[in-house]
Design an enzyme around this catalytic site. Structure first.
Site, mmCIF file in Angstrom:
data_model
loop_
_atom_site.group_PDB
_atom_site.id
_atom_site.type_symbol
_atom_site.label_atom_id
_atom_site.label_comp_id
_atom_site.label_asym_id
_atom_site.label_seq_id
_atom_site.Cartn_x
_atom_site.Cartn_y
_atom_site.Cartn_z
ATOM 1 N N LYS A 109 7.936 -0.028 5.999
ATOM 2 C CA LYS A 109 7.359 1.249 5.574
ATOM 3 C C LYS A 109 8.499 2.176 5.200
ATOM 4 C CE LYS A 109 4.771 4.446 8.190
ATOM 5 N NZ LYS A 109 3.579 4.575 8.995
ATOM 6 N N GLY A 129 0.850 -1.186 0.000
ATOM 7 C CA GLY A 129 0.000 0.000 0.000
ATOM 8 C C GLY A 129 0.876 1.222 0.000
ATOM 9 N N VAL A 186 4.369 0.946 1.766
ATOM 10 C CA VAL A 186 4.637 -0.209 2.611
ATOM 11 C C VAL A 186 4.865 -1.428 1.717
ATOM 12 C CG1 VAL A 186 3.786 -1.634 4.481
ATOM 13 C CG2 VAL A 186 3.181 0.774 4.398
ATOM 14 N N ASP A 232 -5.044 8.645 14.331
ATOM 15 C CA ASP A 232 -5.430 8.246 12.981
ATOM 16 C C ASP A 232 -6.019 6.841 12.979
ATOM 17 O OD1 ASP A 232 -5.861 8.576 10.304
ATOM 18 O OD2 ASP A 232 -3.796 8.151 9.703
ATOM 19 N N GLY A 284 0.797 5.786 0.558
ATOM 20 C CA GLY A 284 0.081 7.012 0.897
ATOM 21 C C GLY A 284 1.032 8.166 0.804
ATOM 22 N N GLY A 336 4.446 7.619 2.432
ATOM 23 C CA GLY A 336 5.388 6.630 1.946
ATOM 24 C C GLY A 336 4.691 5.370 1.478
#
Ligand SMILES: *[C@@H]1O[C@H](CO)[C@@H](O)[C@H](O)[C@H]1NC(C)=O
Ligand SMILES: *[C@@H]1O[C@H](CO)[C@@H](O)[C@H](O)[C@H]1NC(C)=O
Ligand SMILES: *[C@@H]1O[C@H](CO)[C@@H](O)[C@H](O)[C@H]1NC(C)=O
Ligand SMILES: *[C@@H]1O[C@H](CO)[C@@H](O)[C@H](O)[C@H]1NC(C)=O
Ligand SMILES: *[C@@H]1O[C@H](CO)[C@@H](O)[C@H](O)[C@H]1NC(C)=O
Ligand SMILES: *[C@@H]1O[C@H](CO)[C@@H](O)[C@H](O)[C@H]1NC(C)=O
Ligand SMILES: *[C@@H]1O[C@H](CO)[C@@H](O)[C@H](O)[C@H]1NC(C)=O
Ligand SMILES: *[C@@H]1O[C@H](CO)[C@@H](O)[C@H](O)[C@H]1NC(C)=O
Ligand SMILES: *[C@@H]1O[C@H](CO)[C@@H](O)[C@H](O)[C@H]1NC(C)=O
Ligand SMILES: *[C@@H]1O[C@H](CO)[C@@H](O)[C@H](O)[C@H]1NC(C)=O
Length: 861
Positions: A575, A553, A560, A683, A555, A558
């Site tokens: 990450k 994934g 992963v 978050d 974002g 950064g």
């Protein structure tokens, strides 16, 4: 403020417990004696005398509301009467009369003296008045009249009761002095005369009672010099002469020969001199009370006393006002039992509070007030993580700020820092100290804003007067307003900020240039106990050169990757921070800092951190985590269009959802309430919850986390400055948007939304939620009767799956539990932060729901 009321009560009840234990011990001994046939010689017609004496006794007693004496009649043999016990061998002679707590009153019948074979007489807790009978069975081993209304003096003839092991006249109204003849009670083990009106002196002869283990004359008006012979009671366990008018001078080399003593109290007398060094040999001591005397000088080492749990040296003249006075406290650091420490109102001084006190893990109460202690408060002192009742450092010469580490003492009930020279801001975290009932910060040099929440709302609990630089607070405090000067200063502040930013930018660029030239080896900077030592090169290898197949994934912060370490075959998640994004670098540091000291089964474990340069000479920062086989909760709740058939089968059943929600709640509870300093995740959302192979939920991604300690000295005036937009739309609490400060309650809101999402299957950002209609309102409107309309439809079709509990199908009972879960979710996602629960309450609520859910399932087998 003195905490003395509390210790007085505590010590009294402590003593009572102790005496109760001693009573039990002596009962036990007695029964042994009876079995040995103490009453060996037969007494002619003793039975008639006994019966007559008991009838006379009955005639004297009034107030038998409990009807205890109904059985005392001529139709029943007196050995069967209530409270009467006859001897085993001589079934016709009374050996024990136990009439404790029968609410009798009237005078004590002198006829008791006719029970010539009586061994035990126990009339505790009645309202018996009159004088102690002048003629009583010489076989008496136990004589307990505690808690009555006896008057008159203690008769000298009691000294003849040579079998007496236990004698208590505690809590009566006896007067006169203690007869020296009691020194002839050679068998006595417990002698309790506390709480009477006794006067005179303490007879020297009592020092001969070598079997004595419990002795209390506390709470009388006994005066004179304390006989030295008393320190020869080598079997003593409880020694309490507190609250009298006893005088005498202790020499530091006075020999206290009490190797077994556990409770030693001379408090509240007029004893002068020094604390005898020999007390440091009393290694069994639990309670040591020297308070309210006239002692001076050094305190001997308490190092060997590792059972101590209460020490009170308050209100003496101890110490020399110099540095080093408090060194004796250092020796207590290895003592894990210590619960209360009082050294108030002495002349301890000079240097600062020994930081090593922070090692006393069980310290509940500490009172160092009214001394000559100076210096700053060492932050380590507040490692006393469980300290939860009271801390009093008032009336000293302390300087500097309140250390942020105080925030770990969130169970405090009383905090008194008044009358020092403390400066800096008033920490906002005090607002969240729920148990706090008394806060005195007055007569200091604090500055900045007084909060308006929590204890600061209550003017009868918070005292802040005589701090000239404070402002704000609730209007009742009549403090100046804080914001009046601010606008005029705003421009200059902005200018300062711009200058700082510019300087930072220039210097950062310089640094970056420098570092690029150096091309140094990657260094490990956080994750203290690194399990893995990885370099950029090994990461490159593990991820197959950061290949797309391994991308899990990405974002703005950064990407992963999944990786496998060739050497060990271990699978890891990496990450890699996108350092083009300025915030990403900060997020790396935040996450490092947040994860450095925390460990919990429901948090994703960081294996190591890497910070260095890559092959192109660019900065490279990455965090390496354990790999979570089952991916994120996001994928389970909202499966994307099926890639293959197996994917479409993926579904979490009801029980799994409950379990995962509890996992997440545990993780947050830990972050909020059990870390050294509270951590706010900021978050929380399904994509940050990862599931391992056992489908246990792990909270991940601490890139936005806020460690409260760093913020502690920020005051509300610039509270929202550094927030930016934290979190993810749909999950961030409404108050953040209004610029309120970050708080654990913000996480609770996100958690509430998450719960709603987990059980409705709807994202909070779903199209249907707009114009003030939220997922919260959606669920609230359907409760309690229309739950089936809002529930995730997959749960209704639930068939047997391969989950933890295979055959959960939603029946009526499950719907009830679902209702309770939704109720928790709604409270958590309430608009007002104060209306929301704390995570510990959430955990206990959900766990109890889960347990109910499990019960029928298990009982089927
Ligand atoms: C006392 O003992 C005698 C003989 O041992 C017996 O006759 C008498 O009934 C007893 N009296 C009572 C009150 O038990
Ligand atoms: C106590 O009472 C017993 C008999 O009841 C009697 O023999 C004795 O002399 C009395 N002692 C005193 C000191 O009065
Ligand atoms: C007597 O009363 C005290 C105080 O109420 C209580 O703690 C104690 O257990 C009682 N003792 C007995 C033997 O009833
Ligand atoms: C203690 O007992 C001894 C011997 O029986 C006696 O001489 C002495 O007077 C008694 N002491 C007191 C204070 O009564
Ligand atoms: C203490 O006891 C010892 C012997 O056990 C004796 O020699 C000494 O005189 C006693 N001291 C006092 C002050 O009574
Ligand atoms: C402490 O006990 C030891 C051993 O019993 C003894 O040698 C020492 O003198 C005692 N110290 C004091 C201060 O009484
Ligand atoms: C208190 O401590 C200071 C040093 O910090 C010392 O100068 C002063 O004499 C002490 N005061 C007393 C009363 O001992
Ligand atoms: C505390 O215990 C440690 C280890 O047992 C020891 O090294 C240290 O000296 C002790 N400290 C004190 C003040 O007794
Ligand atoms: C607060 O502390 C000050 C200074 O120590 C003291 O005078 C005052 O009485 C305290 N207030 C209360 C309500 O205890
Ligand atoms: C309090 O501390 C300040 C410095 O922090 C010092 O200037 C001032 O003299 C101190 N006041 C007292 C009363 O000790």
């Amino acid at each position: 403020m003195k905490l003395s009321k509390m210790h007085f009560e505590a010590s009294t009840s402590f003593l009572l417990v102790y005496i109760e234990v001693i009573i039990l011990l002596s009962c036990f001994n007695l029964q042994g004696l009876n079995l040995l046939g103490l009453a060996a010689t037969p007494v002619a017609r003793g039975n008639d005398t006994d019966q007559r004496a008991l009838f006379q006794f009955k005639a004297m007693i009034t107030g038998d509301q409990l009807g205890v004496m109904e059985s005392w009649n001529s139709f029943i043999h007196f050995c069967q009467w209530n409270g009467v016990t006859c001897g085993r061998k001589h079934q016709r002679v009374t050996e024990e009369l136990n009439l404790a707590g029968k609410s009798f009153y009237n005078n004590i019948p002198q006829e008791i003296g006719h029970l010539r074979r009586l061994e035990i007489l126990d009339m505790t807790n009645n309202s018996i008045s009159g004088e102690i009978p002048s003629n009583i069975s010489s076989r008496l081993t136990r004589f307990n009249m505690r808690g009555n209304r006896l008057t008159g003096e203690i008769p000298a003839f009691l000294g003849h009761l040579s079998n007496l092991k236990f004698l208590s006249f505690a809590n009566n109204s006896l007067r006169g002095s203690i007869p020296p003849s009691l020194g002839n009670l050679s068998s006595i083990q417990t002698l309790v005369l506390m709480a009477n009106e006794l006067t005179g002196i303490l007879p020297e002869a009592l020092g001969q009672l070598t079997n004595l283990s419990g002795f209390s004359i506390a709470g009388n008006t006994i005066s004179g010099i304390l006989p030295i012979s008393m320190f020869n009671l080598s079997n003593i366990i409880i020694f309490d002469i507190g609250r009298n008018k006893i005088q005498g001078t202790f020499h530091s080399d006075l020999e206290i020969n009490m190797p077994r003593v556990e409770f030693f109290s001379v408090q509240g007398n007029q004893i002068s001199g020094q604390i005898p060094i020999s007390i440091s040999n009393a290694s069994e001591l639990n309670v040591l009370q020297f308070q309210d005397n006239r002692l001076h000088g050094n305190v001997p080492s308490l190092e060997k006393l590792d059972s101590l749990f209460r020490v009170n040296l308050g209100s003496n003249h101890l110490g020399h006002g110099k540095e080093g006075d408090l060194n004796f406290l250092c020796a207590l650091a290895n003592n894990t039992k210590l619960e209360s420490l009082y050294v108030y109102d002495n002349n301890f001084g000079g240097g600062s509070i020994p930081a090593s006190l922070g090692k006393c893990q069980n310290l509940l109460t500490m009172d160092l007030s009214d001394n000559n202690i100076s210096g700053t408060i060492p932050p380590q002192v507040f490692r006393l993580s469980s300290m939860s009742i009271a801390l009093d450092l008032s009336s000293n010469y302390l300087t500097g700020p309140i250390p942020p580490s105080l925030s770990s003492l969130r169970g405090l009930v009383e905090l008194d820092l008044s009358d020092n020279n403390l400066s800096g801001g008033i920490p906002k975290f005090l607002v969240s100290f729920r148990a706090l009932k008394y806060l005195n910060l007055s007569f200091n040099d604090f500055e900045g804003v007084i909060p308006t929440e929590g204890i600061f709302k209550n003017t009868s609990a918070t005292f802040v007067e005589r701090n000239n630089k404070i402002c704000g607070g609730i209007p009742e405090l009549h403090l100046p307003r804080c914001y009046s000067k601010r606008s005029s200063k705003t421009y200059s502040k902005i200018a300062v900020v711009i200058v700082i930013l510019a300087v930072t930018l220039v210097s950062t660029s310089l640094l970056i240039l420098l570092f690029r030239k150096k091309k140094e080896q990657p260094t490990i900077i956080c994750a203290e106990n690194s399990l893995l030592q990885l370099s950029y090169q090994s990461i490159l290898k593990a991820t197959d050169g950061f290949s797309m197949q391994n991308l899990l994934g990405s974002g703005s912060y950064g990407s992963v990757y999944k990786g496998s370490i060739v050497e060990s075959g271990a699978t890891i998640a990496i990450k890699v921070f996108n350092l083009m994004n300025q915030r990403a670098s900060r997020s790396f540091l935040t996450e490092c800092e947040a994860l450095k000291n925390i460990r919990h089964r429901n948090l994703v474990k960081v294996l190591t951190a890497i910070s260095g340069v890559d092959y192109q000479g660019n900065d490279f920062k990455a965090l390496v985590y354990e790999f979570m086989v089952n991916g994120s909760l996001e994928n389970w709740l909202h499966p994307s269009i099926a890639i293959n058939e197996a994917e479409t089968m993926r579904n979490l059943n009801f029980f799994q959802r409950v379990s995962v929600s509890i996992d997440v709640a545990h993780a947050l509870e830990y972050l909020h309430h059990h870390c050294e300093t509270s951590i706010i995740h900021c978050d929380l959302k399904p994509s940050n919850i990862l599931l391992d192979e056992a489908m246990i939920g792990h909270l991940s991604d601490f890139g936005l986390a806020k460690i409260l300690s760093a913020d502690i000295l920020n005051y509300s005036s610039h509270q929202s400055s550094s927030l930016g937009l934290r979190g993810t739309i749909g999950y961030t609490p409404p108050e953040y948007a209004m610029g309120c400060k970050l708080s654990t309650k913000g996480d609770v809101y996100s958690y509430g939304v998450l719960l709603l999402e987990m059980f409705t299957g709807k994202r909070p950002t779903h199209d249907m939620f707009k114009e003030g209609f939220s997922i919260h309102n959606f669920v609230a409107a359907a409760l309690p009767d229309r739950v089936t309309e809002i529930i995730d439809p997959i749960l209704l079709q639930e068939r047997s799956t391969q989950g933890r509990i295979a055959d959960v199908t939603l029946n009526h009972k499950h719907l009830q539990h679902l209702n309770s879960i939704f109720e928790v979710a709604l409270i958590c996602s309430a608009e007002s932060p104060t209306a929301r629960m704390d995570m510990d309450d959430v955990v206990s609520k959900l766990c109890s729901i889960r347990d109910k859910l499990l019960r029928p399932t298990r009982s089927r087998h």
